[in-house]
Design a protein around this motif. Structure first.
Motif, PDB file in Angstrom:
ATOM      1  N   UNK B 214       0.916  -1.184   0.015  1.00 16.34           N
ATOM      2  CA  UNK B 214       0.026   0.015  -0.037  1.00 16.34           C
ATOM      3  C   UNK B 214       0.840   1.547  -0.007  1.00 16.34           C
ATOM      4  N   UNK B 215       2.146   1.174   0.682  1.00 21.55           N
ATOM      5  CA  UNK B 215       2.900   2.206   0.607  1.00 21.55           C
ATOM      6  C   UNK B 215       3.385   2.649  -0.722  1.00 21.55           C
ATOM      7  N   UNK B 216       3.834   1.494  -1.523  1.00 26.25           N
ATOM      8  CA  UNK B 216       4.222   1.979  -2.873  1.00 26.25           C
ATOM      9  C   UNK B 216       2.896   2.068  -3.818  1.00 26.25           C
ATOM     10  N   UNK B 217       1.701   1.932  -3.347  1.00 20.41           N
ATOM     11  CA  UNK B 217       0.530   2.041  -4.090  1.00 20.41           C
ATOM     12  C   UNK B 217       0.113   3.557  -4.059  1.00 20.41           C
ATOM     13  N   UNK B 218       0.653   4.274  -3.075  1.00 19.61           N
ATOM     14  CA  UNK B 218       0.340   5.815  -3.027  1.00 19.61           C
ATOM     15  C   UNK B 218       0.977   6.524  -4.260  1.00 19.61           C
ATOM     16  N   UNK B 219       2.528   6.233  -4.269  1.00 18.60           N
ATOM     17  CA  UNK B 219       3.021   6.946  -5.278  1.00 18.60           C
ATOM     18  C   UNK B 219       2.718   6.454  -6.934  1.00 18.60           C
ATOM     19  N   UNK B 220       2.441   5.088  -6.832  1.00 19.78           N
ATOM     20  CA  UNK B 220       2.260   4.436  -8.131  1.00 19.78           C
ATOM     21  C   UNK B 220       0.675   5.206  -8.572  1.00 19.78           C
ATOM     22  N   UNK B 221      -0.035   5.557  -7.556  1.00 27.91           N
ATOM     23  CA  UNK B 221      -1.499   6.096  -7.865  1.00 27.91           C
ATOM     24  C   UNK B 221      -1.140   7.559  -8.432  1.00 27.91           C
ATOM     25  N   UNK B 222      -0.485   8.341  -7.621  1.00 27.74           N
ATOM     26  CA  UNK B 222      -0.070   9.475  -8.271  1.00 27.74           C
ATOM     27  C   UNK B 222       0.484   9.483  -9.635  1.00 27.74           C
ATOM     28  N   UNK B 223       1.288   8.582 -10.064  1.00 22.97           N
ATOM     29  CA  UNK B 223       2.054   8.798 -11.325  1.00 22.97           C
ATOM     30  C   UNK B 223       0.860   8.272 -12.453  1.00 22.97           C
ATOM     31  N   UNK B 224       0.138   7.275 -12.163  1.00 22.45           N
ATOM     32  CA  UNK B 224      -0.868   6.839 -12.866  1.00 22.45           C
ATOM     33  C   UNK B 224      -1.702   7.984 -13.249  1.00 22.45           C
ATOM     34  N   UNK B 243      -8.574  10.075   3.345  1.00 23.49           N
ATOM     35  CA  UNK B 243      -7.994  11.579   4.109  1.00 23.49           C
ATOM     36  C   UNK B 243      -7.263  10.828   5.361  1.00 23.49           C
ATOM     37  N   UNK B 244      -7.404   9.591   5.499  1.00 15.82           N
ATOM     38  CA  UNK B 244      -6.935   9.029   6.791  1.00 15.82           C
ATOM     39  C   UNK B 244      -5.423   8.312   6.700  1.00 15.82           C
ATOM     40  N   UNK B 245      -5.360   7.748   5.613  1.00 14.25           N
ATOM     41  CA  UNK B 245      -4.107   6.870   5.267  1.00 14.25           C
ATOM     42  C   UNK B 245      -2.645   7.684   5.679  1.00 14.25           C
ATOM     43  N   UNK B 246      -1.864   6.814   6.456  1.00 12.08           N
ATOM     44  CA  UNK B 246      -0.452   7.396   6.481  1.00 12.08           C
ATOM     45  C   UNK B 246      -0.566   8.571   7.716  1.00 12.08           C
ATOM     46  N   UNK B 247      -1.181   8.300   8.728  1.00 15.59           N
ATOM     47  CA  UNK B 247      -1.396   9.118   9.824  1.00 15.59           C
ATOM     48  C   UNK B 247      -1.888  10.446   9.397  1.00 15.59           C
ATOM     49  N   UNK B 248      -3.055  10.600   8.428  1.00 14.42           N
ATOM     50  CA  UNK B 248      -3.807  11.525   8.346  1.00 14.42           C
ATOM     51  C   UNK B 248      -3.156  12.483   6.975  1.00 14.42           C
ATOM     52  N   UNK B 249      -2.095  11.973   6.498  1.00 18.10           N
ATOM     53  CA  UNK B 249      -1.537  12.660   5.332  1.00 18.10           C
ATOM     54  C   UNK B 249      -2.479  12.338   4.110  1.00 18.10           C
ATOM     55  N   UNK B 250      -3.043  11.117   4.082  1.00 13.21           N
ATOM     56  CA  UNK B 250      -3.979  11.037   2.948  1.00 13.21           C
ATOM     57  C   UNK B 250      -3.396  10.273   1.895  1.00 13.21           C
ATOM     58  N   UNK B 251      -4.173   9.770   1.137  1.00  9.21           N
ATOM     59  CA  UNK B 251      -3.706   8.967  -0.172  1.00  9.21           C
ATOM     60  C   UNK B 251      -4.876   8.777  -1.258  1.00  9.21           C
ATOM     61  N   UNK B 252      -4.344   8.588  -2.501  1.00  9.04           N
ATOM     62  CA  UNK B 252      -5.360   8.846  -3.660  1.00  9.04           C
ATOM     63  C   UNK B 252      -5.509   7.463  -4.431  1.00  9.04           C
TER      64      UNK B 252
END
Lengths: 765, 280
Positions: B214-224, B243-252
């Motif tokens: 999931x960690x890598x999925x955050x950056x993968x998703x941004x580039x995608x 909005x919750x993921x990564x201690x509230x930093x959020x992810x897409x």
């Protein structure tokens, strides 16, 4: 000569009947079946076991009729025991309904009995014995009522497809009476066989020690989604079979009945989606799903298609406990398998139950208003929906717990907490639920009829395997009286820990599921723990109709009622109603035997107990091999109270004799003198089950002495090791450990304050 | 040598009563397949399987009273290996290690349809069938997107092993992209993100631990997201935010459905999040 004479006579007779029949109805045809019911030996597992076959087969033959026919079924009872046949889901006069001692007297050994009734509906139904536990032994079969081709509801593309009747069932090598007895004795042998003991050892390994403690704190025994271990699961009497008559591009309609005594089945198909077109014999608007659960005694008509050449696609029936499965391959050629359903995550289930169970044994749905199988708490145990059991998962599920506790809305996710049990929202797998069923025609009841509302709470407990409605079993409750013409509405809340397929005889009811006038018609509603379901029907046919849970062992323990009409004519088949009622009630009144003895180096420890729904008569003994060790027995006659049956009040009698024992104790903790060496005392007392499943016993003897005692038996340490302890105010104590070798034998070691250390072989029945 | 072989054969068949022997073809590739096939088929004192990886022929020795050839082959098929009587479930095949992905005999049409459970109703773009890729020249990034969406679905299910397998296919799809045939604007973005996307996919392949994936999925998703914005899509794609993921930093993440199915939490908070952009 004689023969032909007879024949010509019967031909004339039939001709006359036929002529007569033509007069009353243009298409009425008598369809006759002969069923020969006979004891037989079967071999499903490599061992020959007793079963019951009809016309030499298990399941019983498929009976096929067309709407408008008259059914005439001759039952030849060639067994040494009584029998009966119930036509499940079929509208018929009450005398033909086949419930012994309620709608007819049982069919005696050697007797030929005729059921005769007009077929006034169509659909997939089935039939089974309603006597004792005969259904478990093979007395189930399909009953197919075809639509007339000129029926206005005839559906092109559905009703003209080739159909195959499929009856699901299960087989156990144990005698069903023994199964029933073991369930009432809270034997965990089935759990051992299934690998579902859920012991402390296994809990610690899975990182769920606290879950297990909390579970026992709430006085729950380890539970499974089903109670009985079965050796085989069957479709049309076979574990594996092929419908090789079909080829690529064909569509096949399977008319599936669940004839299992206590097994709900998941149905999945390797060749794509399953289209559900009817339920409980009533058409529904076609709905495409990936899988469905068919509860005990339900029927579903499904359409499957064969997508590829030279391939047979697996239609898989998996029991809810997922221990084994049965396969039907649709098509011819290489068999395309479907992934089996993965093992249940038992400790996740235990945790979920801990959350739902209140300390008083009631269930708390946390305001989720569950109904119609839409929210399935069991999905926490399904790896295919909620992910497999990994370390990572454990971490996350802790969060889930937090999420649930903060349901007041502390964070923005909490509002979704109800959805965490909605299988269809959680995954891409579409699972059928009752809210997806819609009748193609209006099913509304007469508008101006008076409404009678009945409410039931489904109750019961696992420890003593007593199942009831409103904490009353059949023999403890009056008949429920309704009036012909009124609309009866039944609202049921399941406050027990198991799901119950509730079946109503003689009527179809509308299940209120949000489809308004198009609510589906059913005759079974499978109701999960904490669910509330509403059903309604127009009371339109006189009779005494059974309304009961269709899990055989729940029904036999008394989970049901008789619904009866005011002012109805007497049933001519029941000549002595009082006698019949007593026999009907005897099913749930009957006593189960339990016995144990440890043949140990320091003496014999054992007990013998007989119990029924409310009563328990038991004797315990500790018999040394010499006067110094002593001999003692305690006998209790008690009655259980409350729906959870945690309290038992008893009258007892103690006798003991000993000379110069090793334990000098002659005074109890209250300073009262107690004659250990030679006493015969009567007593009154009670036993109350404390959290952690500890039995707290208080007893006062006729000479004024008191005794308090704490005892816990059968602490599951590992899959097969059980421990126990006892301590009381006479300063007697005992600790024990037992290793279960098989169903009847274990190795036991114990230390007893009277008799010292001992080892031995313990036998239990 | 011959004597010892004879001896070993005798000791081997002696373990099975009422023994019956048959030979049957079972599909597989390598030594890993061999042990997997034999392990799935063997039952102590009841059935013994010997598979030869060169001839693909298995010798089944079994107690004919207690079992039969079909039962053994069924177990082997459930472990992922086709034979002349059974096709393995596609999920079981997909879970095999890469070296065991033997060529399947059954028509590839079935493959697609069986993978449909993992994917939405879009036609399959050669996830397992790399030869199909060439015909996809028109929109060769589609295979990459489909790989991404499958990966997202696996994460929604918190299925680390499936995610790892799918990421491998995604990696293959990334490597198969012929940069020179991309449209100019796609080409620009592709140049920019290719390296990062490859790294993330590699990392997801290498682990089965969902949290790491999931960690890598955050950056993968941004580039995608950057990539898909410049691509032509035949159906809308939803850009969604938790909005919750990564201690509230959020992810897409990207999804083909508007309904929220959160790949960062799976069933724990499946419907957490909202759509922030609809890309048409």
């Amino acid at each position: 000569m004689n023969l032909s004479h007879k024949m010509s006579k019967s031909i004339i007779l039939t001709a006359i009947i036929a002529l007569f029949a033509v007069h009353i109805s243009y298409s009425q045809k008598v369809v006759r079946y002969h069923l020969y019911v006979k004891d037989t030996l079967v071999n499903f597992t490599g061992k020959e076991k007793r079963a019951i076959a009809v016309n030499g087969q298990i399941p019983m033959p498929t009976l096929t009729f067309t709407e408008g026919d008259t059914a005439e079924i001759y039952v030849h009872n060639e067994m040494k025991e009584k029998t009966s046949l119930h036509w499940h889901g079929v509208f018929l006069p009450n005398q033909e309904d086949g419930v012994p001692y309620l709608t007819q007297m049982p069919i005696e050994p050697g007797e030929t009995y005729i059921y005769r009734f007009p077929i006034i509906q169509h659909g997939t139904h089935w039939y089974h014995s309603h006597s004792g536990l005969q259904e478990q032994l093979g007395m189930y079969g399909s009953m197919i009522l075809n639509k007339r081709t000129n029926d206005p509801t005839f559906r092109k593309g559905i009703d003209d497809l080739p159909t195959v009747p499929v009856v699901l069932s299960e087989w156990t090598d144990y005698n069903p009476h023994n199964v029933e007895r073991m369930l009432h004795n809270a034997s965990d042998w089935f759990a051992i066989k299934k690998g579902a003991t859920q012991s402390y050892g296994e809990a610690i390994k899975a990182g769920h020690f606290k879950t297990k403690v909390k579970n026992e704190w709430k006085r729950m025994l380890a539970m499974d989604v089903s109670d009985v271990y079965y050796d085989r699961f069957l479709m049309n009497g076979k574990n594996q079979s092929t419908l090789s008559q079909f080829k690529a591009g064909d569509k096949v309609r399977l008319r599936i009945s669940n004839g299992g005594a206590s097994t709900n089945f998941w149905l999945t198909y390797a060749g794509g989606k399953i289209t559900v077109v009817a339920n409980d014999g009533n058409d529904v608007e076609p709905v495409e799903v990936d899988r469905l659960l068919i509860a005990v005694s339900e029927t579903y008509d499904v359409i499957v298609s064969i997508p590829g050449e030279n391939t047979a696609y697996e239609f898989l029936a998996t029991p809810e406990d997922r221990t084994k499965s049965a396969s039907l391959y649709v098509g011819s050629g290489i068999k395309q398998l479907i992934s089996p359903l993965p093992r249940l995550k038992y400790f996740e289930g235990m945790k979920m139950m801990n959350g739902m169970m209140k300390m008083n044994g009631d269930l708390d749905d946390m305001g989720m208003n569950m109904s119609l199988n839409q929210m399935d708490m069991n999905i926490v145990m399904y790896p295919e929906i909620t992910g497999s059991e990994t370390k990572d998962e454990n971490k996350n599920s802790k969060m889930e717990g937090m999420d649930m506790e903060s349901k007041a809305g502390k964070n923005e996710h909490a509002e979704h907490s109800g959805d965490q049990y909605n299988s269809n929202k959680l995954s891409n797998i579409v699972t059928l639920n009752y809210a997806m069923l819609k009748s193609p025609t209006e099913t509304g009841l007469p508008k101006d009829a008076p409404v009678k509302e009945l409410r039931f709470e489904l109750t019961g407990n696992m420890n003593r395997y007593v199942w009831s409605l409103d904490n009353k079993v059949v023999s403890e409750a009056d008949k429920i009286m309704i009036k012909k013409g009124e609309n009866v509405r039944i609202i049921m809340f399941n406050n027990s820990m198991m799901r119950h397929p509730m079946h109503l005889h003689g009527h179809d009811f509308r299940l209120i599921n949000g489809k308004g006038e198009y609510a589906p018609l059913k005759n079974i509603v499978d109701i999960m723990p904490m669910e509330t379901d509403t059903l309604e029907f127009n009371a339109n046919v006189y009779g005494d109709w059974f309304f009961h849970c269709h899990i055989l062992y729940h029904m036999m323990s008394g989970m049901g009622r008789v619904i009866s009409y005011e002012g109805q004519p007497k049933n001519p088949l029941i000549k002595n109603p009082r006698y019949a009622q007593r026999k009907l009630f005897s099913d749930d009144r009957h006593f189960h035997v339990m016995a144990e003895n440890d043949f140990a180096t320091n003496g014999n420890d054992g007990m013998l107990m007989i119990q029924n729904t409310r009563w328990s008569i038991g004797s315990e003994w500790r018999l040394g091999y010499n006067d110094m060790h002593g001999y003692e027995t305690e006998t209790h006659i008690g009655r259980y109270f409350g729906k959870m049956q945690w309290l038992m009040v008893f009258a007892g009698f103690d006798w003991r004799y000993r000379k110069e024992g090793i334990d000098e104790q002659e005074q109890n903790v209250f300073g009262q003198r107690n004659t250990k060496d030679d006493r015969a005392l009567a007593s009154l007392g009670f036993v109350y089950k404390l959290p952690m499943l500890i039995d707290f016993q208080t007893e006062v003897f006729h000479n004024g002495t008191f005794r308090l005692q704490l005892m816990r038996e059968d602490i599951p340490v590992t899959k097969r090791i059980r421990m126990g302890f006892m301590v009381n105010s006479d300063i007697e104590y005992m600790v024990e450990a037992r290793y279960i070798l098989n169903r009847y034998i274990g190795l036991r070691t114990h230390y007893d304050s009277d008799m010292g250390f001992g080892m031995g072989i313990s036998a239990n029945y | 040598m011959a004597a010892s072989m004879l001896l070993s054969f005798q000791s081997f068949s002696a373990q099975v009563d009422n023994s019956k022997t048959s030979t049957v073809k079972i599909y597989g590739n390598c030594g890993m397949c061999e042990s997997a096939i034999e392990k799935a088929g063997n039952v102590k004192k009841v059935a013994a399987v010997e598979w030869n990886k060169d001839s693909k022929i298995a010798t089944l020795t079994y107690d004919s009273v207690k079992t039969n050839q079909n039962e053994i082959l069924r177990r082997i098929a459930l472990a992922g290996y086709d034979s002349e009587h059974f096709f393995a479930p596609d999920e079981a095949y997909a879970k095999l290690p890469a070296c065991c992905h033997y060529e399947r005999a059954k028509a590839s049409a079935h493959k697609d349809e069986a993978m449909a459970s993992l994917k939405a109703d879009k036609p399959e773009a050669g996830m397992h069938d790399h030869s199909a890729m060439t015909s996809q020249d028109k929109n060769q990034l589609k295979a990459v997107y489909d790989g991404y969406f499958s990966l997202k679905d696996a994460l929604v299910k918190s299925d680390g092993s499936a995610a790892s397998v799918i990421a491998k296919d995604l990696l293959a799809a990334i490597n198969a992209v012929k940069m020179e045939t991309l449209k100019p604007e796609e080409h620009t973005v592709w140049m920019k993100v290719k390296e990062d996307v490859t790294t993330d996919a590699e990392h997801i392949t290498e682990t089965k631990e969902v949290s790491h994936q999931r960690d890598h999925f955050t950056t993968l998703s941004k580039n995608m997201y950057q990539l898909i914005k410049v691509s032509k899509n035949d159906a809308p794609v939803y850009y969604q935010h938790c909005p919750m993921y990564n201690d509230g930093k959020g992810a897409d993440w990207l999804s083909k459905e508007s309904a929220i199915k959160n790949p960062y939490y799976g069933s724990q908070m499946l419907s957490c999040g909202k759509t922030v952009e609809t890309i048409k």
